[in-house]
Enzyme design. Structure first.
Site, PDB file in Angstrom:
ATOM      1  CG  ASP A 104       0.249  11.857  95.696  1.00  0.00           C
ATOM      2  OD1 ASP A 104       0.696  12.889  96.255  1.00  0.00           O
ATOM      3  OD2 ASP A 104      -0.103  11.412  94.705  1.00  0.00           O
ATOM      4  CB  CYS A 120      -2.480  13.885  94.844  1.00  0.00           C
ATOM      5  SG  CYS A 120      -3.616  14.720  93.939  1.00  0.00           S
ATOM      6  CB  THR A 137      -3.657  18.111  90.128  1.00  0.00           C
ATOM      7  OG1 THR A 137      -4.268  16.726  90.618  1.00  0.00           O
ATOM      8  CG2 THR A 137      -2.482  18.151  89.100  1.00  0.00           C
ATOM      9  N   GLY A 138      -4.266  17.740  93.387  1.00  0.00           N
ATOM     10  CA  GLY A 138      -5.649  17.770  94.401  1.00  0.00           C
ATOM     11  C   GLY A 138      -6.693  16.694  93.722  1.00  0.00           C
ATOM     12  CG  ASN A 151     -20.359  23.387  97.174  1.00  0.00           C
ATOM     13  OD1 ASN A 151     -19.363  24.196  97.121  1.00  0.00           O
ATOM     14  ND2 ASN A 151     -21.596  23.215  96.417  1.00  0.00           N
ATOM     15  NE  ARG A 201       4.034  16.662  91.293  1.00  0.00           N
ATOM     16  CZ  ARG A 201       3.689  15.275  90.790  1.00  0.00           C
ATOM     17  NH1 ARG A 201       2.902  14.863  90.011  1.00  0.00           N
ATOM     18  NH2 ARG A 201       4.475  14.259  91.707  1.00  0.00           N
ATOM     19  CG  HIS A 249     -26.402  26.940  99.877  1.00  0.00           C
ATOM     20  ND1 HIS A 249     -26.322  27.130  98.426  1.00  0.00           N
ATOM     21  CD2 HIS A 249     -26.484  28.154 100.395  1.00  0.00           C
ATOM     22  CE1 HIS A 249     -26.429  28.436  98.210  1.00  0.00           C
ATOM     23  NE2 HIS A 249     -26.565  29.023  99.548  1.00  0.00           N
TER      24      HIS A 249
HETATM   25  C1  RB5 Z   1       1.488  11.863  91.083  1.00  0.00           C
HETATM   26  O1  RB5 Z   1       2.478  12.034  89.994  1.00  0.00           O
HETATM   27  C2  RB5 Z   1       0.095  12.460  90.553  1.00  0.00           C
HETATM   28  O2  RB5 Z   1      -0.550  11.742  89.312  1.00  0.00           O
HETATM   29  C3  RB5 Z   1      -0.818  12.479  91.888  1.00  0.00           C
HETATM   30  O3  RB5 Z   1       0.080  13.367  92.768  1.00  0.00           O
HETATM   31  C4  RB5 Z   1      -2.016  13.581  91.382  1.00  0.00           C
HETATM   32  O4  RB5 Z   1      -1.519  14.730  91.090  1.00  0.00           O
HETATM   33  C5  RB5 Z   1      -2.992  12.783  90.913  1.00  0.00           C
HETATM   34  O5  RB5 Z   1      -4.001  13.542  90.633  1.00  0.00           O
END
Ligand code: RB5
Length: 150
Positions: free
Chosen positions: A7, A65, A67-68, A99, A109, A133
Protein backbone atom coordinates in the site's frame (compact mmCIF):
# COMPACT_ATOMS: atom_id res chain seq x y z
CA UNK A 1 8.39 -16.07 -9.65
CA UNK A 2 7.87 -13.75 -6.69
CA UNK A 3 4.63 -11.84 -6.08
CA UNK A 4 5.12 -8.38 -4.65
CA UNK A 5 2.66 -5.76 -3.48
CA UNK A 6 2.21 -2.86 -1.10
CA UNK A 7 0.00 0.00 0.00
CA UNK A 8 1.12 3.64 0.18
CA UNK A 9 2.83 2.99 3.56
CA UNK A 10 5.00 0.27 2.05
CA UNK A 11 5.60 1.75 -1.37
CA UNK A 12 9.20 2.89 -0.81
CA UNK A 13 10.18 -0.49 0.62
CA UNK A 14 8.57 -2.23 -2.34
CA UNK A 15 10.63 -0.07 -4.72
CA UNK A 16 13.80 -0.99 -2.85
CA UNK A 17 12.94 -4.69 -2.94
CA UNK A 18 12.16 -4.53 -6.66
CA UNK A 19 15.62 -3.01 -7.23
CA UNK A 20 17.12 -5.83 -5.21
CA UNK A 21 15.18 -8.45 -7.24
CA UNK A 22 16.33 -6.81 -10.49
CA UNK A 23 19.96 -6.88 -9.32
CA UNK A 24 19.67 -10.57 -8.47
CA UNK A 25 17.92 -11.30 -11.77
CA UNK A 26 14.90 -12.69 -9.95
CA UNK A 27 11.54 -12.56 -11.69
CA UNK A 28 8.55 -10.96 -10.01
CA UNK A 29 4.98 -9.90 -10.59
CA UNK A 30 4.19 -6.47 -9.16
CA UNK A 31 0.57 -6.19 -8.00
CA UNK A 32 0.79 -2.48 -7.06
CA UNK A 33 0.13 0.02 -5.62
CA UNK A 34 2.08 2.31 -7.92
CA UNK A 35 2.77 5.43 -5.88
CA UNK A 36 2.78 6.69 -2.33
CA UNK A 37 0.76 9.87 -2.91
CA UNK A 38 -2.64 8.22 -3.03
CA UNK A 39 -3.93 6.53 0.11
CA UNK A 40 -5.13 3.02 -0.73
CA UNK A 41 -6.58 0.09 1.21
CA UNK A 42 -3.99 -2.64 1.85
CA UNK A 43 -6.37 -5.69 1.79
CA UNK A 44 -6.60 -5.50 -2.02
CA UNK A 45 -2.83 -5.84 -2.48
CA UNK A 46 -2.54 -8.50 0.19
CA UNK A 47 -5.34 -10.44 -1.53
CA UNK A 48 -3.74 -10.22 -5.00
CA UNK A 49 -0.32 -11.36 -3.77
CA UNK A 50 -1.76 -14.09 -1.53
CA UNK A 51 -3.95 -15.43 -4.36
CA UNK A 52 -0.97 -15.56 -6.73
CA UNK A 53 0.97 -17.62 -4.17
CA UNK A 54 -1.96 -19.78 -3.11
CA UNK A 55 -2.80 -20.65 -6.74
CA UNK A 56 0.84 -21.52 -7.52
CA UNK A 57 1.39 -18.68 -10.00
CA UNK A 58 4.19 -17.46 -7.69
CA UNK A 59 6.31 -19.51 -5.27
CA UNK A 60 6.64 -16.78 -2.68
CA UNK A 61 5.40 -13.28 -2.00
CA UNK A 62 6.57 -10.08 -0.34
CA UNK A 63 4.07 -7.55 0.98
CA UNK A 64 4.78 -4.13 2.44
CA UNK A 65 2.50 -1.75 4.34
CA UNK A 66 3.12 0.72 7.16
CA UNK A 67 3.75 -1.97 9.76
CA UNK A 68 3.48 -5.24 7.82
CA UNK A 69 0.66 -6.18 10.16
CA UNK A 70 -2.39 -5.31 8.04
CA UNK A 71 -1.14 -7.11 4.95
CA UNK A 72 -0.21 -10.18 7.01
CA UNK A 73 -3.65 -10.38 8.63
CA UNK A 74 -5.34 -10.08 5.23
CA UNK A 75 -2.98 -12.49 3.42
CA UNK A 76 -3.37 -15.14 6.11
CA UNK A 77 -7.10 -15.34 5.32
CA UNK A 78 -6.25 -17.04 2.02
CA UNK A 79 -5.99 -20.81 2.03
CA UNK A 80 -2.42 -22.13 2.07
CA UNK A 81 -0.87 -18.80 3.00
CA UNK A 82 1.63 -18.52 5.81
CA UNK A 83 2.45 -14.82 5.93
CA UNK A 84 5.02 -13.68 8.50
CA UNK A 85 5.70 -10.14 9.70
CA UNK A 86 9.44 -9.84 10.25
CA UNK A 87 11.52 -6.95 11.59
CA UNK A 88 14.79 -8.74 12.29
CA UNK A 89 17.08 -11.32 10.71
CA UNK A 90 16.33 -14.10 13.20
CA UNK A 91 12.56 -13.89 12.61
CA UNK A 92 13.04 -13.91 8.84
CA UNK A 93 15.25 -17.00 9.10
CA UNK A 94 12.90 -18.82 11.45
CA UNK A 95 9.85 -17.90 9.37
CA UNK A 96 11.35 -20.09 6.66
CA UNK A 97 13.13 -22.81 8.69
CA UNK A 98 10.33 -23.53 11.15
CA UNK A 99 7.14 -22.05 9.63
CA UNK A 100 7.71 -22.51 5.90
CA UNK A 101 6.38 -18.96 5.48
CA UNK A 102 5.43 -18.26 1.89
CA UNK A 103 4.86 -14.50 2.23
CA UNK A 104 7.17 -12.04 3.96
CA UNK A 105 5.45 -8.93 5.37
CA UNK A 106 7.47 -5.79 6.02
CA UNK A 107 6.66 -2.44 7.57
CA UNK A 108 7.78 0.69 5.74
CA UNK A 109 7.31 2.75 8.91
CA UNK A 110 9.36 0.32 10.98
CA UNK A 111 12.38 -0.93 9.06
CA UNK A 112 14.76 0.88 6.71
CA UNK A 113 15.64 -0.04 3.13
CA UNK A 114 18.84 -1.93 3.98
CA UNK A 115 16.99 -4.07 6.52
CA UNK A 116 14.23 -4.73 3.98
CA UNK A 117 16.76 -6.04 1.44
CA UNK A 118 18.52 -8.15 4.07
CA UNK A 119 15.27 -9.70 5.31
CA UNK A 120 14.10 -10.35 1.74
CA UNK A 121 17.43 -12.03 0.98
CA UNK A 122 17.15 -14.28 4.04
CA UNK A 123 13.49 -15.07 3.30
CA UNK A 124 14.16 -15.98 -0.33
CA UNK A 125 17.26 -18.07 0.36
CA UNK A 126 16.50 -20.01 3.52
CA UNK A 127 14.99 -23.49 3.05
CA UNK A 128 12.30 -25.06 5.25
CA UNK A 129 13.74 -27.47 7.86
CA UNK A 130 10.87 -29.95 7.47
CA UNK A 131 10.77 -32.85 10.00
CA UNK A 132 8.77 -32.02 13.13
CA UNK A 133 8.04 -28.59 11.69
CA UNK A 134 6.24 -30.17 8.75
CA UNK A 135 3.89 -31.94 11.17
CA UNK A 136 2.95 -28.53 12.58
CA UNK A 137 2.35 -27.08 9.11
CA UNK A 138 -0.06 -29.98 8.49
CA UNK A 139 -1.83 -29.10 11.75
CA UNK A 140 -2.20 -25.50 10.60
CA UNK A 141 -3.72 -26.82 7.38
CA UNK A 142 -6.19 -28.88 9.42
CA UNK A 143 -7.20 -25.75 11.38
CA UNK A 144 -7.70 -23.99 8.04
CA UNK A 145 -9.89 -26.82 6.73
CA UNK A 146 -11.86 -27.08 9.96
CA UNK A 147 -10.85 -30.68 10.71
CA UNK A 148 -8.23 -30.16 13.43
CA UNK A 149 -8.59 -32.61 16.32
CA UNK A 150 -7.29 -31.37 19.72
C1 RB5 B 1 -1.97 2.87 6.36
O1 RB5 B 1 -2.01 4.12 6.97
C2 RB5 B 1 -1.58 1.80 7.38
O2 RB5 B 1 -2.63 1.58 8.26
C3 RB5 B 1 -1.19 0.52 6.67
O3 RB5 B 1 -0.11 0.78 5.83
C4 RB5 B 1 -0.72 -0.62 7.55
O4 RB5 B 1 0.29 -0.21 8.42
C5 RB5 B 1 -1.74 -1.40 8.23
O5 RB5 B 1 -1.44 -2.39 8.92
Amino acid sequence: MIAIGCDHGGFLLKKTIINYLDQKNLQYLDFGTDDMEKTVDYPKYAYLVAKAVSEGKCEKGILCCGTGIGVSIAANKISGIRAAVCQDEFSAEMSRKHNDANILCLGGRIIDENKAMLLSDIFLNTPFDGGRHYRRILQIEQIEKGNFKV
